[in-house]
Scaffold this motif. Structure first.
Motif, PDB file in Angstrom:
ATOM      1  N   MET A  35       0.819  -1.211   0.000  1.00 61.92           N
ATOM      2  CA  MET A  35       0.000   0.000   0.000  1.00 61.92           C
ATOM      3  C   MET A  35       0.853   1.261   0.000  1.00 61.92           C
ATOM      4  N   ASP A  36       2.107   1.172   0.429  1.00 59.56           N
ATOM      5  CA  ASP A  36       2.961   2.363   0.532  1.00 59.56           C
ATOM      6  C   ASP A  36       3.544   2.810  -0.799  1.00 59.56           C
ATOM      7  N   SER A  37       3.665   1.889  -1.764  1.00 54.15           N
ATOM      8  CA  SER A  37       4.332   2.245  -3.025  1.00 54.15           C
ATOM      9  C   SER A  37       3.355   2.555  -4.155  1.00 54.15           C
ATOM     10  N   ILE A  38       2.057   2.573  -3.879  1.00 54.14           N
ATOM     11  CA  ILE A  38       1.063   2.848  -4.918  1.00 54.14           C
ATOM     12  C   ILE A  38       1.202   4.303  -5.381  1.00 54.14           C
ATOM     13  N   ARG A  39       1.328   4.482  -6.696  1.00 48.65           N
ATOM     14  CA  ARG A  39       1.477   5.832  -7.255  1.00 48.65           C
ATOM     15  C   ARG A  39       0.574   6.012  -8.468  1.00 48.65           C
ATOM     16  N   TRP A  40       0.280   7.262  -8.793  1.00 49.02           N
ATOM     17  CA  TRP A  40      -0.548   7.627  -9.945  1.00 49.02           C
ATOM     18  C   TRP A  40       0.107   8.815 -10.631  1.00 49.02           C
ATOM     19  N   ASP A  41       0.409   8.675 -11.936  1.00 47.51           N
ATOM     20  CA  ASP A  41       1.070   9.765 -12.650  1.00 47.51           C
ATOM     21  C   ASP A  41       0.131  10.507 -13.603  1.00 47.51           C
ATOM     22  N   GLY A  42      -1.165  10.278 -13.439  1.00 41.25           N
ATOM     23  CA  GLY A  42      -2.145  10.905 -14.322  1.00 41.25           C
ATOM     24  C   GLY A  42      -2.544  10.030 -15.489  1.00 41.25           C
ATOM     25  N   LYS A  43      -1.769   8.987 -15.757  1.00 41.28           N
ATOM     26  CA  LYS A  43      -2.065   8.048 -16.838  1.00 41.28           C
ATOM     27  C   LYS A  43      -1.959   6.607 -16.373  1.00 41.28           C
ATOM     28  N   ASN A  44      -0.945   6.336 -15.540  1.00 41.33           N
ATOM     29  CA  ASN A  44      -0.667   4.972 -15.090  1.00 41.33           C
ATOM     30  C   ASN A  44      -0.768   4.845 -13.573  1.00 41.33           C
ATOM     31  N   ILE A  45      -1.189   3.650 -13.139  1.00 44.09           N
ATOM     32  CA  ILE A  45      -1.114   3.272 -11.731  1.00 44.09           C
ATOM     33  C   ILE A  45       0.101   2.368 -11.576  1.00 44.09           C
ATOM     34  N   GLN A 101      -6.263   2.247 -21.264  1.00 46.99           N
ATOM     35  CA  GLN A 101      -6.267   1.085 -22.141  1.00 46.99           C
ATOM     36  C   GLN A 101      -6.642  -0.213 -21.428  1.00 46.99           C
ATOM     37  N   LYS A 102      -6.711  -0.179 -20.095  1.00 51.17           N
ATOM     38  CA  LYS A 102      -7.100  -1.351 -19.288  1.00 51.17           C
ATOM     39  C   LYS A 102      -6.114  -2.495 -19.444  1.00 51.17           C
ATOM     40  N   PRO A 112     -11.877   6.333  -9.444  1.00 47.01           N
ATOM     41  CA  PRO A 112     -12.841   5.269  -9.763  1.00 47.01           C
ATOM     42  C   PRO A 112     -12.146   3.956 -10.110  1.00 47.01           C
ATOM     43  N   HIS A 113     -12.832   2.839  -9.840  1.00 48.41           N
ATOM     44  CA  HIS A 113     -12.302   1.530 -10.203  1.00 48.41           C
ATOM     45  C   HIS A 113     -12.086   1.435 -11.706  1.00 48.41           C
ATOM     46  N   ILE A 114     -11.138   0.627 -12.103  1.00 48.24           N
ATOM     47  CA  ILE A 114     -10.697   0.616 -13.499  1.00 48.24           C
ATOM     48  C   ILE A 114     -11.780   0.142 -14.466  1.00 48.24           C
ATOM     49  N   LEU A 115     -12.667  -0.755 -14.030  1.00 42.33           N
ATOM     50  CA  LEU A 115     -13.755  -1.217 -14.890  1.00 42.33           C
ATOM     51  C   LEU A 115     -15.119  -0.827 -14.319  1.00 42.33           C
ATOM     52  N   GLY A 116     -15.142   0.226 -13.523  1.00 38.78           N
ATOM     53  CA  GLY A 116     -16.399   0.694 -12.959  1.00 38.78           C
ATOM     54  C   GLY A 116     -16.578   0.254 -11.515  1.00 38.78           C
ATOM     55  N   ASN A 117     -17.414   0.974 -10.795  1.00 37.44           N
ATOM     56  CA  ASN A 117     -17.598   0.730  -9.362  1.00 37.44           C
ATOM     57  C   ASN A 117     -18.758  -0.199  -9.035  1.00 37.44           C
ATOM     58  N   THR A 118     -19.543  -0.589 -10.029  1.00 31.89           N
ATOM     59  CA  THR A 118     -20.679  -1.471  -9.767  1.00 31.89           C
ATOM     60  C   THR A 118     -20.305  -2.921 -10.067  1.00 31.89           C
ATOM     61  N   PRO A 119     -20.992  -3.891  -9.416  1.00 32.19           N
ATOM     62  CA  PRO A 119     -20.729  -5.309  -9.704  1.00 32.19           C
ATOM     63  C   PRO A 119     -20.989  -5.622 -11.178  1.00 32.19           C
ATOM     64  N   HIS A 120     -20.202  -6.532 -11.720  1.00 33.08           N
ATOM     65  CA  HIS A 120     -20.345  -6.867 -13.141  1.00 33.08           C
ATOM     66  C   HIS A 120     -21.537  -7.789 -13.375  1.00 33.08           C
ATOM     67  N   SER A 121     -22.122  -7.662 -14.573  1.00 33.32           N
ATOM     68  CA  SER A 121     -23.278  -8.456 -14.970  1.00 33.32           C
ATOM     69  C   SER A 121     -22.890  -9.369 -16.129  1.00 33.32           C
ATOM     70  N   TRP A 122     -23.136 -10.685 -15.949  1.00 33.81           N
ATOM     71  CA  TRP A 122     -22.792 -11.660 -16.982  1.00 33.81           C
ATOM     72  C   TRP A 122     -24.078 -12.238 -17.576  1.00 33.81           C
ATOM     73  N   LYS A 123     -24.240 -12.066 -18.876  1.00 35.62           N
ATOM     74  CA  LYS A 123     -25.429 -12.542 -19.575  1.00 35.62           C
ATOM     75  C   LYS A 123     -25.118 -13.848 -20.302  1.00 35.62           C
ATOM     76  N   TRP A 124     -25.887 -14.890 -20.015  1.00 36.19           N
ATOM     77  CA  TRP A 124     -25.714 -16.151 -20.730  1.00 36.19           C
ATOM     78  C   TRP A 124     -26.097 -15.957 -22.190  1.00 36.19           C
ATOM     79  N   ILE A 125     -25.254 -16.483 -23.095  1.00 34.71           N
ATOM     80  CA  ILE A 125     -25.566 -16.328 -24.526  1.00 34.71           C
ATOM     81  C   ILE A 125     -25.696 -17.669 -25.253  1.00 34.71           C
ATOM     82  N   LYS A 126     -24.989 -18.706 -24.776  1.00 37.51           N
ATOM     83  CA  LYS A 126     -25.110 -20.013 -25.448  1.00 37.51           C
ATOM     84  C   LYS A 126     -24.414 -21.099 -24.625  1.00 37.51           C
TER      85      LYS A 126
END
Length: 222
Positions: free
Chosen positions: A42-52, A76-77, A124-138
């Motif tokens: 937790m001590d070495s976490i940094r943010w340069d405006g583009k990268n974590i 770019q995730k 904000p979390h990298i892929l959003g702050n809400t739980p992810h939703s998985w839709k069955w397709i096949k």
């Protein structure tokens, strides 16, 4: 005399507790299995405006320690492991550069770690702050296919959508990957840009149709 001894013992306990609290506050537990445990510094976490930027430590059952540096492209995730320090029993310390690249998948351990870093940075979390939703397709005889319908990126002209799909092979493994659905060429491309034809009654066709519905809903809401 007894009172002094009790006070001395209490003082010692406070000192020991303080030492462990400092250590725990730095190396935050991430995950464990039968072979190793992982911790985020937790001590070495940094943010340069583009990268974590952060470091992760893994300690295995043989007391070997691996400490890896990660650089995450927030837009770019993607995450790149750039450096490793290794402490092997009987070999001492070793250091070397790395260049392993990973994409951030929904509900993955990598996403969990990055979100821990985001919380520390108050972004904000990298892929959003809400739980992810998985839709069955096949489903086939061996595999169930799911689309993550809360995360997608569209090209500027709306002809290509970037989405996440999960393959669930019961009794074997689950895997999440990122694909690109191209509505102009009627193809699906993998993360390396290799196009695949969409054949009738295939998982690819089911994915194409599900993303097409997602696209239509998104365009209606704009």
């Amino acid at each position: 005399m007894i009172k002094k001894v009790v006070l001395l013992i209490l003082a010692t306990l406070f000192i020991v507790t303080g030492v462990y609290a400092d250590d725990d506050s730095r190396w935050r537990w991430i995950d464990s299995n039968d072979y190793e445990s992982e911790y985020l510094d937790m001590d070495s976490i940094r943010w340069d405006g583009k990268n974590i930027i952060y470091w992760v430590k893994a300690v295995n059952i043989n007391n070997n320690v691996f400490i890896d540096k990660y650089v995450v492209d927030y837009e770019q995730k993607n995450a790149v492991s750039t450096y490793r320090v290794r402490y092997m029993q009987g070999k001492g310390r070793e250091e070397f550069s790395d260049n392993s690249r990973f994409f951030v998948a929904p509900d993955s351990k990598l996403e969990k770690i990055i979100n821990m870093a985001c919380d520390k940075l108050s972004i904000p979390h990298i892929l959003g702050n809400t739980p992810h939703s998985w839709k069955w397709i096949k489903s086939t005889d061996t595999t169930n296919y799911y689309l993550c319908d809360d995360i997608f990126n569209s090209s500027y002209d709306g002809t290509e959508y970037e989405v996440y799909i999960k393959y669930d092979k019961p009794g074997f493994y689950k895997e999440t990957t990122r694909v690109f659905v191209n509505f102009k060429n009627y193809t699906i491309e993998d993360i390396w840009g290799r196009p695949k034809e969409i054949t009738p009654d295939s998982p690819e066709e089911a994915l194409y149709n599900a993303v097409k519905e997602l696209k239509q809903d998104y365009e209606k809401s704009r």
